[in-house]
Every structure is written in structure tokens, then in C-alpha cells.
Design a protein around this motif. Structure first.
Motif, mmCIF file in Angstrom:
data_model
loop_
_atom_site.group_PDB
_atom_site.id
_atom_site.type_symbol
_atom_site.label_atom_id
_atom_site.label_comp_id
_atom_site.label_asym_id
_atom_site.label_seq_id
_atom_site.Cartn_x
_atom_site.Cartn_y
_atom_site.Cartn_z
ATOM 1 N N LEU A 295 40.686 34.805 10.600
ATOM 2 C CA LEU A 295 40.821 35.887 11.569
ATOM 3 C C LEU A 295 39.607 36.803 11.494
ATOM 4 N N PRO A 296 39.238 37.435 12.619
ATOM 5 C CA PRO A 296 38.103 38.370 12.588
ATOM 6 C C PRO A 296 38.385 39.545 11.657
ATOM 7 N N GLN A 297 37.345 40.017 11.004
ATOM 8 C CA GLN A 297 37.523 41.131 10.075
ATOM 9 C C GLN A 297 38.027 42.379 10.782
ATOM 10 N N ALA A 298 37.655 42.550 12.053
ATOM 11 C CA ALA A 298 38.101 43.730 12.796
ATOM 12 C C ALA A 298 39.617 43.746 12.977
ATOM 13 N N HIS A 299 40.262 42.586 12.942
ATOM 14 C CA HIS A 299 41.713 42.533 13.130
ATOM 15 C C HIS A 299 42.475 43.081 11.927
ATOM 16 N N TRP A 300 41.810 43.146 10.768
ATOM 17 C CA TRP A 300 42.500 43.602 9.560
ATOM 18 C C TRP A 300 42.999 45.038 9.722
ATOM 19 N N ALA A 301 42.154 45.911 10.286
ATOM 20 C CA ALA A 301 42.539 47.316 10.442
ATOM 21 C C ALA A 301 43.676 47.493 11.437
ATOM 22 N N GLU A 302 43.823 46.541 12.369
ATOM 23 C CA GLU A 302 44.863 46.641 13.393
ATOM 24 C C GLU A 302 46.144 45.924 12.986
ATOM 25 N N ARG B 204 48.521 46.320 10.712
ATOM 26 C CA ARG B 204 49.777 47.044 10.493
ATOM 27 C C ARG B 204 50.500 47.288 11.816
ATOM 28 N N ALA B 205 49.765 47.738 12.817
ATOM 29 C CA ALA B 205 50.387 48.001 14.113
ATOM 30 C C ALA B 205 50.783 46.707 14.818
ATOM 31 N N THR B 206 49.875 45.717 14.761
ATOM 32 C CA THR B 206 50.152 44.442 15.429
ATOM 33 C C THR B 206 51.397 43.779 14.861
ATOM 34 N N LEU B 207 51.485 43.715 13.539
ATOM 35 C CA LEU B 207 52.630 43.061 12.912
ATOM 36 C C LEU B 207 53.879 43.928 12.993
ATOM 37 N N GLY B 208 53.705 45.237 13.015
ATOM 38 C CA GLY B 208 54.866 46.105 13.191
ATOM 39 C C GLY B 208 55.581 45.822 14.497
ATOM 40 N N ASN B 209 54.804 45.653 15.575
ATOM 41 C CA ASN B 209 55.411 45.310 16.866
ATOM 42 C C ASN B 209 55.973 43.893 16.852
ATOM 43 N N ALA B 210 55.215 42.961 16.269
ATOM 44 C CA ALA B 210 55.636 41.556 16.286
ATOM 45 C C ALA B 210 56.925 41.329 15.525
ATOM 46 N N CYS B 211 57.159 42.108 14.472
ATOM 47 C CA CYS B 211 58.326 41.881 13.616
ATOM 48 C C CYS B 211 59.554 42.663 14.056
ATOM 49 N N ALA B 212 59.408 43.497 15.064
ATOM 50 C CA ALA B 212 60.554 44.283 15.533
ATOM 51 C C ALA B 212 61.623 43.365 16.112
ATOM 52 N N ALA C 216 55.329 44.119 2.830
ATOM 53 C CA ALA C 216 53.901 43.830 2.973
ATOM 54 C C ALA C 216 53.071 45.015 2.481
ATOM 55 N N ASP C 217 51.948 44.711 1.874
ATOM 56 C CA ASP C 217 51.025 45.725 1.371
ATOM 57 C C ASP C 217 49.745 45.643 2.199
ATOM 58 N N PHE C 218 49.594 46.562 3.148
ATOM 59 C CA PHE C 218 48.481 46.473 4.093
ATOM 60 C C PHE C 218 47.163 46.976 3.521
ATOM 61 N N SER C 219 47.160 47.312 2.246
ATOM 62 C CA SER C 219 45.887 47.608 1.588
ATOM 63 C C SER C 219 45.217 46.330 1.087
ATOM 64 N N LEU C 220 45.964 45.228 1.041
ATOM 65 C CA LEU C 220 45.403 43.965 0.572
ATOM 66 C C LEU C 220 44.542 43.326 1.661
ATOM 67 N N ARG C 221 43.490 42.654 1.249
ATOM 68 C CA ARG C 221 42.618 41.940 2.197
ATOM 69 C C ARG C 221 42.383 40.536 1.642
ATOM 70 N N SER C 222 42.988 39.552 2.255
ATOM 71 C CA SER C 222 42.861 38.175 1.782
ATOM 72 C C SER C 222 41.586 37.549 2.334
ATOM 73 N N LYS C 223 41.323 36.319 1.903
ATOM 74 C CA LYS C 223 40.129 35.611 2.376
ATOM 75 C C LYS C 223 40.258 35.173 3.832
ATOM 76 N N ALA C 224 41.441 35.362 4.437
ATOM 77 C CA ALA C 224 41.635 34.956 5.833
ATOM 78 C C ALA C 224 40.776 35.773 6.793
ATOM 79 N N TRP C 225 40.395 36.980 6.406
ATOM 80 C CA TRP C 225 39.610 37.859 7.287
ATOM 81 C C TRP C 225 38.128 37.571 7.036
ATOM 82 N N ASN C 226 37.547 36.712 7.855
ATOM 83 C CA ASN C 226 36.202 36.230 7.567
ATOM 84 C C ASN C 226 35.502 35.860 8.873
ATOM 85 N N PHE D 157 49.248 39.771 3.428
ATOM 86 C CA PHE D 157 49.439 41.108 2.859
ATOM 87 C C PHE D 157 50.425 41.087 1.694
ATOM 88 N N TYR D 158 50.521 39.945 1.069
ATOM 89 C CA TYR D 158 51.339 39.782 -0.132
ATOM 90 C C TYR D 158 50.431 39.390 -1.291
#
Length: 644
Positions: A328-335, A337-345, A357-367, A408-409
Motif C-alpha cells: 500500500l502507498p505510504q500516504a495511506h498509512w495516515a488515513e 484509522r479513518a478508512t478502517l473505522g468506516n469500513a468496520c462499522a 488495532a494499534d494505529f501507531s504501528l507501521r508494517s512493511k506493507a506501506w512501501n 496494525f497488530y
């Protein structure tokens, strides 16, 4: 007037909705101020039939082959004439054209070939959209580029279309005609991707049909240790009759040892513990999702693709689905929390996962370095209405959301323990796994991990309290399923024998693309080269005969995978289309020279015998591994691992 041409009506609607101003409908287009948004309906154009180049090609004859057009021509598809008429009229009014095809090789071809076919000579911009929600489309509209940047992508797609035409038209005619001479009534279709995929299935079926089961034997013993019971598996030495996988081929040595084991005293002579960390599985590419969904929900690859298209186009819940990327693009990491908050409702399971989920974590997926024309499948950020989703749509959406949430785990942390017991001068191995930190694992179905061993100390005493000899048989390979065939197409290098080619293919996309793999399987089913038997995919008599009659290089994955590698080089500007097509024509002449009616006749005859072989063996043995035990005591054991 600005004219935007989308690949499909659903994308055109999303673009029109994101433009400033009210939207009104016209014939074959949407109007927003001085902008018209129109669309294709998939490919509006197709490669012309051979008889368009020369009427004599309407009759199929071997002496016409190879058919090689001097100047390539496209013709409208039968159902496309109305939309082409709309676009032709809009081009006459346009001062600017925007190419809004899907962000991939075929999307580039699909719209650009219409622009060129209709003779447009003005400026063309490129609009790349991978998410149909308004904020994402609005952002893409502000980031358009000159379409000239994507010319190499277009040349690669055009070369692919022409190469497929040359290969398919010429080889299908050649083997259909030799098939008729051999008594086969019907068209025998040959393709540069479908035929090697069929070859994978035919060879797997042959391996199954020719498989002769061999018995082998295992001996386990349950050891009483200070804090529990551990099951260990005998490791016979090289003095015993072993196969190439170290399995015991004669029963008597195991029986003799088992007779001496009851009550025998031994020791734990070796103990190894290794702590491991495992990051969460990456977000899905389409093929990876098709593999998981096939295994979990028994959905065909085509059904998964159709569900993803619905989630993308109709419900607008996910990003562009036909992606071969798992990053995923690195820019998506900051968004996120909001994106997944809506998706999981509105879904209890997703909401529970979101809460941990811990949104302070940054996995290797953001590249960004791993992201090409597309990124991995991800929720778009729209809030789902699960009452409007089918059960399968909801299940697929949860899988996509889950794999992004898992980023985010924490990592899964385990301790793997290997123990060696020595009793009567013989070695028994046991292994187990202890989960130290569950991390992302609770989001995924339980995997077949070895259960943990009780606390152990190297050198401690161990007494045998139970033992048994198990008689087993080697098993044939499993037939292909949608999941395993898609995986084989993704990882085609493992089916290649040449070491140099194998190394090369590890870096390519394999057989087919994310967008075509499901349709390749469906094409083989529609043409009756494959059939479904429950979840298995098996070759038919016709499919077997076709592979047997073709020259082996046409049935193996090396050629088409190397094609894809060269097409990628063209798309990246590192190769040219003309030399690629010239080399193909030379290759075609060699293949056509091997078309032979007698070989086809023999193939049709041998396929009949091959088709009956699995049935005879299944009637004899039932196709299942047999396991029997000879027990020497009745105590219940706690298992450490399975030794077979």
C-alpha cells in the motif's frame, strides 16, 4: 468541450459525480458543465478476423498458415457499434480528451485504441483511478498526466493482443485441421496461456493416474516426563530400509522395537528452543485473495473476481481489485484509522478487530517502492451496508478488511521446541510450539501449529508408557482446485525444469495476469477441456488428447511466462514490440511444422486409456491412505507432533 472516456459506465458515473456542477444524462454520456463523460463497454474493438485481410482465409487450410497480417486492423465488436457512434460524435465536438481507462496494461489499450481508431489528433490526458469514492476520484482529477507518459504501456498491450492473435489463430487452425484428419469433430483451441494451464492439469492427472502407492511404517512412543506426557516419533537409522524421504519401508524393524519399548527407561538427550517473530500476512492481491477465498469458502476464482468487481463498482467498498500488488502507498498509512473505522462499522467481528488495532504501528506493507500501477486491495473508506451485500460479498469484504487491519497488530511471537529422546539406543523426536504473543493471529483461522510441549529439562528421565506401529501408504498428488491452480499460475517457476529459466521466472508474474487467471480457468471449462469434480479440476478426454498432440513447448509454462517478462520490458521502455513479434513468427513456423494427424490420432487413442486409469485404481483402493495401529498399552497420550 472536454471529453473524458472511462472504461465502464460505473467509472464514468463516479467521475461525473466528482466534478463540480450538476450531472445530466445524454445518450451514451453524462454532462457536467462543459465536460462530457462517456465510456467504453469493455473492449469496443477487436483484432480483425483473418478473412478481413483476405477472403480466402474464411476457409481453414493448412497451406494458408501462418497467417501474418502486413498491416494490423481492428473491427468493432458486434454490440459496440452504438457506443462507437456516440464517441465519434463527441470527438467532433471535443477540444480535449481524457483517457480514463483502468490503471493497467489492458485499461491503457482498451481506451487508447478507440481514441486512435476514431482518428483523434488533439491532446490526451491520462486519469488514473483505483478507488471510486468521491474524495479519491476528486484527488485523481487534480493529478492527471500527459497520456504520452503511458505509451510504452500501450505498446506492450498492443503487442500482447497481436501476439495472442498470431499464436491462437494459427495454432488453433493447424490442430483443428489435423484433428479432423484424425477423426475429431470440433475446434481445438490453442492459446499461449490457456494451453500451458491445461498442460499443468493434464500432467497432474497423469501423475495421479500413474501413481503406485507404497507402504511405509511409523512408530511412536509416549514418554512420561516430570511434568507431563510427550509423544515422540522413531527416527530409524540408515541401516534400515528407508526411502528418499527417510520413511521406513519395512514393518518388521518397527514391530521388533515396539515389542521392547513397554516400560523402557530413557532420557531427554537434546532440547532446542527457538523464538520466532512472524509479521502479519500482507494485504491481498487479487490472486492471493482468490486462493484464500477458494480454500475458505469454496468459491471459484471467477466468482471471487465477480464479487470484487461488485464491491468495487456497485458498492464502492474496496479499491481497484485487479491488482497484482500486495503493498500500500505510504500516504495511506495516515488515513488508515479513518478508512478502517468506516469500513468496520456495522459488523461485530470487524468492530472487535478494529478495537484492538494499534494505529501507531507501521508494517512493511506501506512501501511506495513496491507499488506500481495499482496497490493492494483495501477498503475504500465507505461505510458498508451489510444488508445490501450477499453472504459471499460480505465474506470477501471481511477478508480484504482483515488483511489491512492485521497491519496494525503486533507480530506473532512463538517459541518452537524440538526434543530428542533416547531409549534403547534409539532416537525419538518430538516438537511443539508455544505462542508467546498472539499478535495478529486471532484475526485468522487457526493454523495447523504443533501444540506446545510440557515444560522440559535436558537430561531428565523419560519412561515409555505407550507405543504403536502405524501402517501407512504414500499418497498421490492432489488434483488441482481453483485455489491450487491459481497458485500454480502465480508461482509457475516451480513447474519448470530448466534451472536457468526457473531462476528467470521467479521474478515474473507467472501464467496470465491478475485480471485474466479466473477467466482462463472458465474458458477451459467452457471449452470442455476441464471439468469440475466436486472442488477438483480434471482434464477431459479432449483436453488430454490436445496436450498429447501438441509439441511439448506449446504445452509448458516457459514460453508464455517469458512472453510476460518481455512484455513487461516493453511496458517499461526496455524492449520494442517489433522484435518481439518477429521472434514469435519464427517460433510459430517451427511449431506449425510439427502438426501431424497421426500424432493426433495416437493422442486421441491414448487419452481414452488414460481417462479410465484413475477409475480402475479408485475402485481397487478407494484412493485413501490406510492407517492401522498395533497398540501395546491403553493409556491416553498427550501428542507432541505428527511424525508422518
Amino acid at each position: 468541450m472536454r471529453l473524458i472516456i472511462a472504461e465502464k459506465p460505473s467509472l464514468a458515473r463516479a467521475i461525473a459525480d466528482a466534478l463540480p456542477g450538476s450531472v445530466s444524462r445524454e445518450e451514451g454520456a453524462l454532462r457536467v458543465g462543459d465536460t462530457r463523460v462517456s465510456w467504453c463497454l469493455g473492449h469496443l474493438l477487436e483484432q480483425a478476423a483473418p478473412d478481413v485481410y483476405d477472403p480466402r482465409y474464411k476457409q481453414w487450410r493448412l497451406d494458408h498458415l501462418p497467417i501474418v497480417p502486413e498491416r494490423w486492423r481492428l473491427t468493432p465488436r458486434p454490440k459496440a457499434r452504438g457506443q462507437l457512434k456516440v464517441l465519434r460524435a463527441l470527438f467532433k465536438q471535443a477540444s480535449e480528451v481524457v483517457h480514463a481507462g483502468d490503471p493497467d496494461r489492458e485499461g491503457q489499450l482498451l481506451v487508447q485504441e478507440v481514441i486512435e481508431h476514431l482518428g483523434w489528433r488533439g491532446p490526451v490526458s491520462r486519469l488514473l483511478i483505483s478507488d471510486l469514492n468521491r474524495p479519491a476520484v476528486h484527488k485523481a482529477l487534480a493529478q492527471m498526466q500527459d497520456n504520452a507518459v503511458y505509451q510504452t504501456l500501450y505498446h506492450a498491450a498492443e503487442a500482447r493482443a497481436r501476439a495472442d492473435w498470431l499464436y491462437g489463430i494459427n495454432l488453433s487452425r493447424a490442430w483443428t485441421l489435423t484433428g479432423r484428419q484424425a477423426g475429431h469433430d470440433g475446434v481445438l483451441s490453442v492459446g499461449r496461456v490457456q494451453t500451458p494451464v491445461l498442460g499443468l492439469v493434464v500432467r497432474r492427472d497423469l501423475d495421479i493416474a500413474r501413481f503406485v502407492p507404497r507402504p511405509f511404517h511409523v512408530l511412536w512412543a509416549d514418554f512420561q516426563v516430570a511434568q507431563g506426557i510427550v509423544r515422540g516419533w522413531w527416527q530409524p537409522g540408515e541401516t534400515h530400509p528407508l526411502d528418499d524421504q527417510g520413511r521406513l519401508m519395512k514393518r518388521q524393524p518397527a514391530v521388533d522395537l515396539a515389542a521392547r519399548l513397554p516400560g523402557a527407561e530413557g532420557r531427554l538427550t537434546s532440547l532446542e528452543a527457538q523464538d520466532k517473530r512472524q509479521a502479519a500476512p500482507l494485504p491481498y492481491s487479487l490472486s492471493a485473495l482468490q486462493v484464500d477465498a477458494s480454500r475458505r469458502y469454496k468459491l471459484s476464482a471467477k466468482v471471487v473476481l465477480d464479487i470484487c468487481q461488485s464491491l468495487y463498482e456497485r458498492h464502492r467498498l474496496i479499491t481497484y481489485p485487479r491488482s497484482d500488488c500486495r503493498y500500500l502507498p505510504q500516504a495511506h498509512w495516515a488515513e488508515a484509522r479513518a478508512t478502517l473505522g468506516n469500513a468496520c462499522a456495522n459488523d461485530p467481528t470487524l468492530e472487535e478487530w478494529l478495537a484492538d488495532a494499534d494505529f501507531s504501528l507501521r508494517s512493511k506493507a506501506w512501501n511506495d517502492k513496491q507499488v506500481g500501477a495499482h496497490h493492494a486491495l483495501a477498503p475504500s473508506g465507505a461505510t458498508p451496508d451489510f444488508s445490501r451485500l450477499s453472504t459471499s460479498e460480505a465474506n470477501i469484504f471481511r477478508l480484504i478488511a482483515r488483511n489491512v487491519l492485521a497491519q496494525f497488530y503486533p507480530a506473532l511471537q512463538t517459541r518452537d521446541v524440538k526434543a530428542q529422546f533416547t531409549v534403547l539406543d534409539e532416537r525419538f523426536h518430538a516438537q511443539g510450539r508455544e505462542i508467546l504473543v498472539a499478535g495478529w493471529k486471532p484475526l485468522f483461522a487457526s493454523r495447523d501449529d504443533a501444540p506446545p510441549l510440557p515444560p522440559l529439562s535436558e537430561g531428565e528421565a523419560a519412561r515409555v508408557i505407550d507405543q504403536a506401529v502405524e501402517d501407512k501408504e504414500t499418497r498421490p498428488p492432489e488434483p488441482f482446485t481453483d485455489a491450487s491452480l491459481i497458485k500454480a499460475m502465480m508461482n509457475v517457476a516451480r513447474y519448470v525444469e530448466d534451472p536457468a529459466v526457473k531462476r528467470t521466472l521467479r521474478d515474473t508474474d507467472g501464467l496470465g495476469t491478475e485480471a485474466t487467471r479466473a477467466n482462463i480457468i472458465e474458458t477451459l471449462l467452457d471449452r470442455r477441456y476441464l471439468v469440475r469434480q466436486a472442488s477438483a479440476l480434471r482434464a477431459t478426454h479432449t483436453g488430454q488428447a490436445l496436450i498429447a498432440a501438441l509439441p511439448e513447448p506449446a504445452t509448458r509454462p516457459e514460453r508464455t511466462a517469458l512472453w510476460e517478462q518481455r512484455l513487461r520490458a516493453i511496458a517499461e521502455g526496455n524492449d520494442q514490440a517489433a522484435p518481439f513479434l518477429d521472434a514469435l513468427i519464427v517460433d510459430l513456423r517451427t511449431l506449425l511444422a510439427s502438426a501431424d494427424a497421426e500424432r493426433m490420432r495416437q493422442a486421441l487413442g491414448s487419452a481414452e486409456g488414460f481417462e479410465a486409469a484413475p477409475k480402475r485404481r479408485a475402485n481397487k483402493s478407494g484412493g485413501k491412505r490406510k492407517t492401522t495401529r498395533r497398540r501395546t498399552s491403553a493409556s491416553t497420550a498427550r501428542r507432541g507432533s505428527s511424525g508422518s
